[in-house]
Design an enzyme around this catalytic site. Sequence first.
Site, mmCIF file in Angstrom:
data_model
loop_
_atom_site.group_PDB
_atom_site.id
_atom_site.type_symbol
_atom_site.label_atom_id
_atom_site.label_comp_id
_atom_site.label_asym_id
_atom_site.label_seq_id
_atom_site.Cartn_x
_atom_site.Cartn_y
_atom_site.Cartn_z
ATOM 1 C CB ALA A 94 -0.934 0.003 1.208
ATOM 2 C CB SER A 118 0.481 -9.629 -13.990
ATOM 3 O OG SER A 118 1.190 -9.194 -15.142
ATOM 4 C CE1 TYR A 143 5.491 -9.801 -11.467
ATOM 5 C CE2 TYR A 143 4.961 -9.837 -13.805
ATOM 6 C CZ TYR A 143 4.725 -9.372 -12.533
ATOM 7 O OH TYR A 143 3.712 -8.470 -12.327
ATOM 8 C CE LYS A 153 1.973 -10.660 -10.181
ATOM 9 N NZ LYS A 153 1.242 -10.226 -8.967
#
Length: 250
Positions: free
Chosen positions: A14, A149, A164, A168
């Site tokens: 956040a 993603s 990566y 996802k």
Amino acid sequence: MHRWVGRVAMVTGAANGIGAATAKMLVDNGMKVAAVNWMKDFKACEDLADNLNKGQAERRLLPILCDISKEDQVLSMFKQIRAEFGRLDVCVNSAGVGPVGGDLIEGNTESWKLILDVNVIGLSLCTREAIRLMRERTDNSGYVIHIGSYCGHRIPNNHQLHFYAASKHAVKVLTEGLRRELRAINSNIRISSISPGAVDTQFGSDIITDLRTRPSVSSEDVADQVLHCLKQPQHVQILDEVILPTYQAG
């Protein structure tokens, strides 16, 4: 959003980017937010809290320091949420790390572990504990939203993105798996994932080196899709939204 006013949300990652935009959007729509981030950017998370809480009668955003890849820290974080708010209604899993592991032929093992620990294990830990807290209430309701993603829907041409992208793809499977498990126990808790393409953030720039010259969406565009999910009536569940700029190649 009226039914969410006064309710409690948790947003990981956040401090900046999508996570910060989402935390601000939720506060602006009347929710109380636990804004979670690890040490690297925690000052930005505290600054966000100072800004959103300024002049308010009660605290609207609570910054919490937590490395979600560490189970003991996740459990401690949920104890803090329970002590501060007594409930949890929305969990937005926005925290993630990018292609620090390199390609699959020459990649670094420790970097691969970091990607899995944050993007998959950390997300799953937060989801598990969020659902446990949501199920303590008699209405057994709530909403879990994963920020995935577009890489979770394809295999990128960039070799540096392969590991990566695998993490996802896992998020996509975890979303559907959780939907089935919640349905099996007749839960009112809903699950959605949002899969952005190129996003104009520092994180996006770390993944796409020429991002500034390519079409992209903003963090606020993605936060708007979180809002779109939350606005749906209880009988409507959005499983996966892919968010792309008007033109994105590859």
